[in-house]
Every structure is written in C-alpha cells, then in structure tokens.
Scaffold this motif. Structure first.
Motif, short mmCIF file in Angstrom:
data_model
loop_
_atom_site.label_atom_id
_atom_site.label_comp_id
_atom_site.label_asym_id
_atom_site.label_seq_id
_atom_site.Cartn_x
_atom_site.Cartn_y
_atom_site.Cartn_z
N LEU A 1 0.83 -1.25 -0.06
CA LEU A 1 -0.13 -0.08 0.02
C LEU A 1 0.69 1.26 0.32
O LEU A 1 0.59 2.10 -0.57
CB LEU A 1 -0.91 -0.10 1.33
CG LEU A 1 -2.12 1.24 1.36
CD1 LEU A 1 -3.10 1.02 0.19
CD2 LEU A 1 -2.72 0.94 2.71
N LEU B 1 1.58 3.21 -3.40
CA LEU B 1 0.78 3.73 -4.24
C LEU B 1 0.94 5.35 -4.52
O LEU B 1 1.36 6.11 -3.69
CB LEU B 1 -0.79 3.69 -3.55
CG LEU B 1 -1.41 2.29 -3.62
CD1 LEU B 1 -2.84 2.38 -2.87
CD2 LEU B 1 -1.65 1.95 -4.72
N GLY C 1 -2.29 -10.52 -3.43
CA GLY C 1 -2.36 -9.07 -3.27
C GLY C 1 -1.24 -8.33 -4.07
O GLY C 1 -0.61 -9.13 -4.83
N TYR D 1 -1.18 -3.49 -7.27
CA TYR D 1 -2.61 -2.50 -7.34
C TYR D 1 -2.82 -2.04 -8.57
O TYR D 1 -3.78 -2.41 -9.09
CB TYR D 1 -2.41 -1.43 -6.18
CG TYR D 1 -2.46 -1.88 -4.79
CD1 TYR D 1 -3.45 -1.99 -4.19
CD2 TYR D 1 -1.29 -2.22 -4.28
CE1 TYR D 1 -3.67 -2.40 -2.68
CE2 TYR D 1 -1.52 -2.62 -2.69
CZ TYR D 1 -2.58 -2.75 -1.94
OH TYR D 1 -2.62 -3.14 -0.70
N ALA E 1 -6.02 -3.80 -10.89
CA ALA E 1 -7.02 -2.76 -10.82
C ALA E 1 -7.63 -2.45 -12.26
O ALA E 1 -8.60 -2.40 -12.77
CB ALA E 1 -7.08 -1.68 -9.88
#
Length: 236
Positions: A90, A93, A144, A147, A151
C-alpha cells in the motif's frame, strides 16, 4: 456472409513481442485480405497511440476505407516503465502511476473499441479481442500487491463485458473478449520471470498461436468473458 479472405485483420501493439508474433502468424496463415500492424512507434498509416484518441480515430478512419476488419486484437499492456514497477504494498501507491496503468491497460483499449467496433461487420462472425491478465480476476487474487496492474486489468475485463452487451445489439454474432496469454518471454514480463514454473514461460511465437487457436474456437455465447491461452474461462 462476408468471408475472412474479404476482410482485414488489425493488430494493435504490433511492435511488442506478442503483437509482432500475432501479425506474423496471421500473415503466414493468409486468411485475411490485409493484416494491419499498428503501433505507437510506427510511422504514418500504421501509427496508433493508445494514449491519444485522435490517433485511434485516424487509424480507424484509414482502415475503414478498405476491407472491413473481421478481427481486431489489442496486444498491449503496461506493467513497468523504467524505474517504476508494480506496487508491492500500500505504501507504494502513487496517483500518477495508477492513472498511467488505467490509461494504457483499460482506457486505451476502450477507446479502440469506441472507434473500431463501428467499422467491423454488422453481420456474421467477428472478433474484437484484448490482452488482459489472470491477475485482473478479483476472485483469483490470493497474493495482493500489484495494485495498479490488477485494478486496471479488472477494469478492462468489466469494460469488455459491457462492450459485448452493446455490440450484440449491432451484430448478434460478434464476439468481444479478453484473453490471458500466460507468461510470455517479452519485455513486459522479463523482470518478473524468476518465479515462473518450468514449462510455463512461452515464446512469443507459441503464445501467438495459442491465442489465435483460442480465438478460432470462440462462439457468440463466449462474448464478454475472459479466456486463458488454453481456451479455459477465467472467473471474474
């Protein structure tokens, strides 16, 4: 019904490993009157930049003057660029990198559909296919990370589903699909090949033939779905 030998085929991303191999395979097969090889780096009539809608529209207008495209393949994708790669967590990002992922992996192919689907045949079988990825499957996400790539590919899969519904109203035999090519030995995958299981890293030539075999086997009820290189549907 218009036959393939009276139609054209269009490959977008023809300067990449998979795209170039698809172009070569289609030309060797000789089933289409013309095979258009479009790419961002190509000059003049073969130029198409996914991040420039005007270039997409211009390419479609040029191709519309010849045999109708019965096959359009968008063989493009962005996973890394220079020092920028897929996010591991995370904290990695970055809004600009997320936006770039969506621009190339989802918005660009959708704009290709906007301008190319209307010039494809209104009757008979036609195929509009985009390269997606299994990592865009929400139900398959067990690890995971990545991202932006995950996405944007998930968004692409939804766009394909939505496009397929609309295109069916124009031509009920049209097929609009996303394809997972597997891990292919190209610049896109090269930094991440260390964990690839033996026997599952494909050459571009093999990947191209597998994808074209999958396309050949598709039928109208398959429209709107994601299939892998073996022709097996990938869960959304």
């Amino acid at each position: 019904m218009e036959q393939q030998d009276k139609q054209s085929a269009v490959v977008i991303g023809a300067s990449g490993g998979i795209g170039a191999a698809i172009v070569a395979a289609l030309r060797e097969e000789g089933a289409f009157a013309t095979v258009h090889a479009l790419a961002r780096t190509a000059p003049d009539e073969n130029h198409l930049d996914l991040e420039d809608e005007s270039s997409i529209a211009a390419a479609a207008a040029r191709i519309a003057r010849g045999p109708a495209p019965g096959l359009v393949i968008v063989a493009t994708g962005l996973l890394h660029d220079g020092e920028r790669g897929p996010e591991k967590s995370l904290r990695d990002l970055d809004p600009a990198w997320l936006a770039r992922n969506f621009a190339v992996n989802a918005i660009g192919p959708a704009l290709v559909a906007k301008h190319f689907l209307p010039i494809m045949p209104r009757s008979g079988r036609s195929v509009f296919a985009v390269l997606s990825a299994r990592v865009g499957s929400i139900s398959d996400n067990k690890l995971g990370g990545w991202y932006g790539y995950r996405a944007s590919k998930a968004a692409l899969n939804m766009l394909i589903r939505t496009l397929a519904i609309e295109e069916k109203r124009r031509n009920d035999r049209a097929i609009v699909v996303a394809l997972h090519p597997g891990t292919v030995d190209t610049d896109l995958s090269r930094p991440f090949q260390g964990n690839v299981r033996p026997g599952t890293l494909f050459t571009p030539d093999r990947a191209a033939l597998q994808l074209l075999d999958t396309i050949d086997a598709l039928r109208p009820p398959d429209s709107g779905k994601l299939f892998d290189y073996e022709g097996i549907e990938v869960a959304p």
